[in-house]
Design a protein around this motif. Structure first.
Motif, PDB file in Angstrom:
ATOM      1  N   PHE A 238      33.771  34.792  40.369  1.00  0.00           N
ATOM      2  CA  PHE A 238      34.043  34.968  38.944  1.00  0.00           C
ATOM      3  C   PHE A 238      33.573  36.341  38.463  1.00  0.00           C
ATOM      4  O   PHE A 238      34.259  37.019  37.704  1.00  0.00           O
ATOM      5  N   GLY A 239      32.388  36.769  38.914  1.00  0.00           N
ATOM      6  CA  GLY A 239      31.845  38.059  38.494  1.00  0.00           C
ATOM      7  C   GLY A 239      32.736  39.206  38.904  1.00  0.00           C
ATOM      8  O   GLY A 239      32.985  40.139  38.127  1.00  0.00           O
ATOM      9  N   LEU A 242      35.711  39.182  36.683  1.00  0.00           N
ATOM     10  CA  LEU A 242      35.352  39.630  35.334  1.00  0.00           C
ATOM     11  C   LEU A 242      35.243  41.151  35.294  1.00  0.00           C
ATOM     12  O   LEU A 242      35.657  41.799  34.317  1.00  0.00           O
ATOM     13  N   GLY A 243      34.691  41.748  36.361  1.00  0.00           N
ATOM     14  CA  GLY A 243      34.603  43.204  36.420  1.00  0.00           C
ATOM     15  C   GLY A 243      35.971  43.862  36.397  1.00  0.00           C
ATOM     16  O   GLY A 243      36.179  44.892  35.723  1.00  0.00           O
ATOM     17  N   ILE A 244      36.920  43.266  37.114  1.00  0.00           N
ATOM     18  CA  ILE A 244      38.291  43.797  37.096  1.00  0.00           C
ATOM     19  C   ILE A 244      38.888  43.657  35.701  1.00  0.00           C
ATOM     20  O   ILE A 244      39.559  44.568  35.188  1.00  0.00           O
ATOM     21  N   ALA A 245      38.628  42.498  35.059  1.00  0.00           N
ATOM     22  CA  ALA A 245      39.141  42.281  33.703  1.00  0.00           C
ATOM     23  C   ALA A 245      38.599  43.330  32.736  1.00  0.00           C
ATOM     24  O   ALA A 245      39.349  43.929  31.951  1.00  0.00           O
ATOM     25  N   MET A 376      40.201  33.834  36.426  1.00  0.00           N
ATOM     26  CA  MET A 376      38.811  33.368  36.407  1.00  0.00           C
ATOM     27  C   MET A 376      38.745  31.897  35.999  1.00  0.00           C
ATOM     28  O   MET A 376      37.998  31.106  36.586  1.00  0.00           O
ATOM     29  N   LEU A 377      39.544  31.541  35.010  1.00  0.00           N
ATOM     30  CA  LEU A 377      39.606  30.140  34.596  1.00  0.00           C
ATOM     31  C   LEU A 377      40.127  29.277  35.749  1.00  0.00           C
ATOM     32  O   LEU A 377      39.571  28.201  36.049  1.00  0.00           O
ATOM     33  N   MET A 433      47.093  33.155  41.134  1.00  0.00           N
ATOM     34  CA  MET A 433      46.903  34.201  42.143  1.00  0.00           C
ATOM     35  C   MET A 433      45.433  34.537  42.347  1.00  0.00           C
ATOM     36  O   MET A 433      44.934  34.563  43.481  1.00  0.00           O
ATOM     37  N   THR A 434      44.709  34.798  41.272  1.00  0.00           N
ATOM     38  CA  THR A 434      43.294  35.118  41.421  1.00  0.00           C
ATOM     39  C   THR A 434      42.439  33.852  41.506  1.00  0.00           C
ATOM     40  O   THR A 434      41.332  33.878  42.043  1.00  0.00           O
TER      41      THR A 434
END
Length: 546
Positions: A238-239, A242-245, A376-377, A433-434
């Motif tokens: 998840f981290g 989140l960094g990519i987001a 992430m969700l 996908m993610t």
């Protein structure tokens, strides 16, 4: 020295065959392992406390333990081979219990993984701005992202070896330190002619990534209980997502597309200073929070893995065993196809959006943010679902098929002229996908237990980097020459191949079998289990009488 108590008697009046070895507090054996009754422990046999077997050793139910035979540290468990006790350490293998520190460990890891992932995509999300500032081509900026993929391939095996040799804390400190160093080096590249300096900083960060990407499943296994590992792994992944987001969202806001080079350098410096400060803070937190492993193993499978662990066993033999595992090889290929497609989309997204919607750099970043947040969700939901159902094969296949469907829909809606449609279809694609990424990690651990989680995850990531480089270069060239539609169809073809191959993977859930097959022993008088979080691990060897 192995000694027997001559006064110890069985219930039938015969001398007990149980030696002090089986009473060793750090020694646990699968209940199906039997001790040959006709062999007595020679009093002169000495067993060095640091000698242990490799974590990848699997014990056949018919293995007999002969106390009079001494095994070399690298000896695999075979019939007539001696199972050595694990290395002495602070952990008590007789107790299964989770540590309160586990959540702090996974959250700190997730945060510095986030910081590293931000630095991966921060150039690609404002590709055109950095092109103008440094006076370089789009392909040169793409390589600032692809160097992450390229660096990983040759460094995987050395870093995986370091993980086995020195453990989680050393790898975490090294990864966070390199991430911090790379962020500060980039501050020396705030002039248009200093593009090589920003390349150096990015390469340092890409090396840090090698110490990060393979860690989620290892942290989950070492710190979390059997019913938490998939959720913990998804939080660790998840981290990174989140960094990519944030990398899609923040750079277009902090670095506007202005013509004045001095103003542009000022805006870039703000972004670089913020990320350097965050990276430094996270490095300090790693020093404070990260421990090698908890006092007690958190699951029966992990307890058995500790008991069989050895740093002296053949590292090459572990890799060979992994590549002989057909199910794992298929997973390596399918994971690489999916993750490689995600890497290519992330790197080229801004170019594709601007191709159809000129001047929409900020919205391109928001679309990337939508893809990753939805993913992430999906990752968290997938992790919770796996912990509850243990349906690894079925969940992985469904998510893969839905990834393909999402990619097809996104491909056919990108050029409709309505950005809100692109937001919806890109988000739906990203959810699967993610969301697939932590599924692949956990499925790999199940298929390869008790091999090193760092090695199995690392090989998945190597596959992802290789396909990511191939897909990014190929799709970039297709977009430049033929447009975005053929470029996205190119990815759809390979995702179709990945879905078909996933269907052929057999659900050989070895870690789940290990957790189920080792029974709990009843707690001692006055002992209570803490909400099923703590239990006694088996510490005795079954005897077989002929």
């Amino acid at each position: 020295m192995v000694n027997e108590d001559p006064n110890q008697q069985d219930h039938d009046g015969t001398p007990s065959q149980t030696s002090a070895l089986q009473e060793h507090p750090n020694f646990s054996v699968h209940p199906s392992v039997s001790m040959h009754p006709s062999v007595s422990a020679h009093p002169s046999v000495s067993i060095h406390p640091s000698v242990s077997a490799h974590p990848s050793v699997s014990i056949h139910p018919s293995v007999s333990v002969y106390p009079s035979i001494s095994a070399h540290p690298s000896t695999l468990a075979q019939p007539s081979g001696l199972i050595q006790p694990s290395s002495s350490g602070p952990e008590d293998l007789s107790v299964i219990k989770v540590s309160k520190r586990r959540w702090a460990v996974v959250l700190v890891f997730s945060c510095y993984s986030m910081c590293n992932a931000f630095q991966w995509i921060q150039y690609g999300s404002i590709n055109n701005i950095f092109m103008n500032f440094y006076g370089v081509s789009a392909f040169a900026i793409d390589w600032l992202s692809m160097c992450y993929m390229l660096t990983y391939i040759p460094l995987l095996l050395p870093v995986a070896w370091l993980l086995e040799k020195f453990g989680l804390r050393t790898i975490a400190l090294t990864g966070s330190a390199l991430n911090c160093l790379g962020a500060w080096v980039k501050l020396g590249s705030l002039k248009p002619h200093l593009f090589p300096v920003t390349v150096l900083g990015q390469v340092i960060c890409s090396v840090a990534q090698v110490f990060i990407l393979g860690m989620p499943s290892r942290i989950a296994s070492v710190w979390f209980g059997a019913n938490e590992v998939s959720t913990a792994c998804s939080i660790a992944v998840f981290g990174n997502q989140l960094g990519i987001a944030i990398g899609f969202l923040v750079p277009p806001v902090l670095v506007p597309n202005v013509k004045d080079q001095d103003k542009l350098a000022y805006h870039i410096s703000i972004m670089f200073y913020i990320i350097a400060g965050v990276a430094t803070l996270l490095f300090i937190l790693v020093i404070i929070v990260f421990k090698e492993k908890p006092k007690h193993p958190p699951s029966r499978a992990q307890s058995l893995s500790y008991a069989l662990a050895s740093t002296d066993a053949s590292y090459l033999s572990s890799i060979i065993r992994l590549f002989k595992n057909l199910n794992f090889v298929l997973l390596v290929i399918t994971y690489g196809l999916n993750a490689g497609a995600f890497y290519a989309l992330s790197t080229l997204l801004t170019r594709m959006v601007i191709f159809h919607y000129p001047g929409e750099e900020v919205n391109a970043g928001r679309i990337g943010l939508t893809i990753v947040l939805a993913g992430m969700l999906g990752a968290v939901i997938s992790g919770i679902w796996l912990d509850r159902t243990k349906t690894y094969k079925e969940t992985t296949l469904v998510v893969y098929i839905m990834t393909l469907v999402g990619m097809v829909v996104y491909t056919n809606t990108l050029n409709l002229g309505h950005l809100w449609v692109v937001f919806i279809t890109a988000g739906a694609m990203g959810f699967f996908m993610t969301g697939y990424l932590p599924l692949g990690f956990e499925f790999a651990v199940e298929l390869t237990y008790p091999e090193s989680e760092g090695m199995s995850s690392g090989l998945l990531n190597v596959s992802a980097q290789v396909f990511g480089i191939i897909f990014t270069i190929s799709q970039g060239q297709i977009i430049d020459n033929y447009g975005t539609m053929p470029g996205n169809i190119f990815l759809c073809v390979f995702l179709t191949l990945g879905a078909v191959l996933t269907a052929f993977i057999k659900a050989d859930l070895r870690r789940q079998d290990a957790n189920k097959e080792i029974p709990e022993t009843k707690p001692q008088d006055g002992e209570e289990e803490e909400d099923s979080k703590s239990s006694k691990a088996p510490t005795t060897v079954q005897e077989e009488h002929f």
